[in-house]
Design a protein around this motif. Sequence first.
Motif, short mmCIF file in Angstrom:
data_model
loop_
_atom_site.label_atom_id
_atom_site.label_comp_id
_atom_site.label_asym_id
_atom_site.label_seq_id
_atom_site.Cartn_x
_atom_site.Cartn_y
_atom_site.Cartn_z
N ARG A 111 0.84 -1.12 -0.04
CA ARG A 111 -0.18 -0.02 -0.01
C ARG A 111 0.85 1.21 0.22
O ARG A 111 1.66 1.13 0.88
CB ARG A 111 -0.98 -0.02 1.34
N TYR A 112 0.93 2.30 -0.92
CA TYR A 112 1.66 3.05 -1.15
C TYR A 112 1.74 4.21 -0.03
O TYR A 112 2.65 4.63 0.50
CB TYR A 112 1.55 3.93 -2.38
N ASP A 140 -4.61 4.35 1.07
CA ASP A 140 -4.75 4.18 -0.32
C ASP A 140 -5.22 2.65 -0.44
O ASP A 140 -4.90 1.77 0.60
CB ASP A 140 -3.30 4.25 -0.88
N ASP A 141 -5.81 2.53 -1.64
CA ASP A 141 -6.18 1.10 -1.80
C ASP A 141 -4.82 0.24 -2.08
O ASP A 141 -3.66 0.77 -2.39
CB ASP A 141 -7.01 0.88 -3.07
#
Length: 261
Positions: free
Chosen positions: A14-15, A19-20
Amino acid sequence: MSSSFVELNNVTLRYSEGDDLALDTTDMKIRKGEFIAVVGPSGCGKSSLLKLVSGLMPPSNGTVIVDAKEVAGPLKIVGMAFQNPTLLPWRTTLDNVLLPLEIVKPHRNRLRKHKQEYIERARDLLATVGLAGHENKYPWELSGGMQQRASLCRALIHEPDLLMLDEPFGALDAFTREELWDILQNLWLKRPFTVILVTHDLREAAYLADTVYVMSKRPGKILVARDNTLPRPRDQETTFTQPFTDLVHELRSHIRDVRAA
């Protein structure tokens, strides 16, 4: 003890918080000296996979292991080439190829004393990819295909154990692209380093790889690992054979299923 050179175990990415997921429960095992290709729809996390393996990003969960050690930061044993050659415009072809030796240990400590030896290595590598006589030209004096050949040489000059390729031939015309497939295959057959190739070109994957991995839509995970039994060395005649055509159609079918899912 694992016999894998590169291993991803239950890796998620996950960045940033909120975030997704970019990658979800991804598992992969790559043998030392194996040439693998990763294909999948745009945005599925193929390039994220390269960042994880090279140590440019840590996983959110799971482990990434290279050469029996957990990856904890950027690896010195990696060479990288991208869709854009990113050659420095103020350096000649030869000096662009020599650049990693100024950065990567132990070469940077040896470069001044052994510079002539490294220059000869760079010249030999450039000759191997058809760039003999172009050592003193600047990037703007080279065609796109010639720039990409120089980029490959730069990625290999420090003799990395692991070569990471992110759509390296995507911007080239079909003829130049196929010519570079042969050059890359020949370099790899001479010294079988481990290769991870990210590509949208299913023919390229079928031509170059020992194993082709098909990824799902984002969040990416490995859906299919397809062994490629086409004999080596492969040449352009291989692309007209039924087994090659069947493999490309099979990969296309997997991608179609991914898009429809």
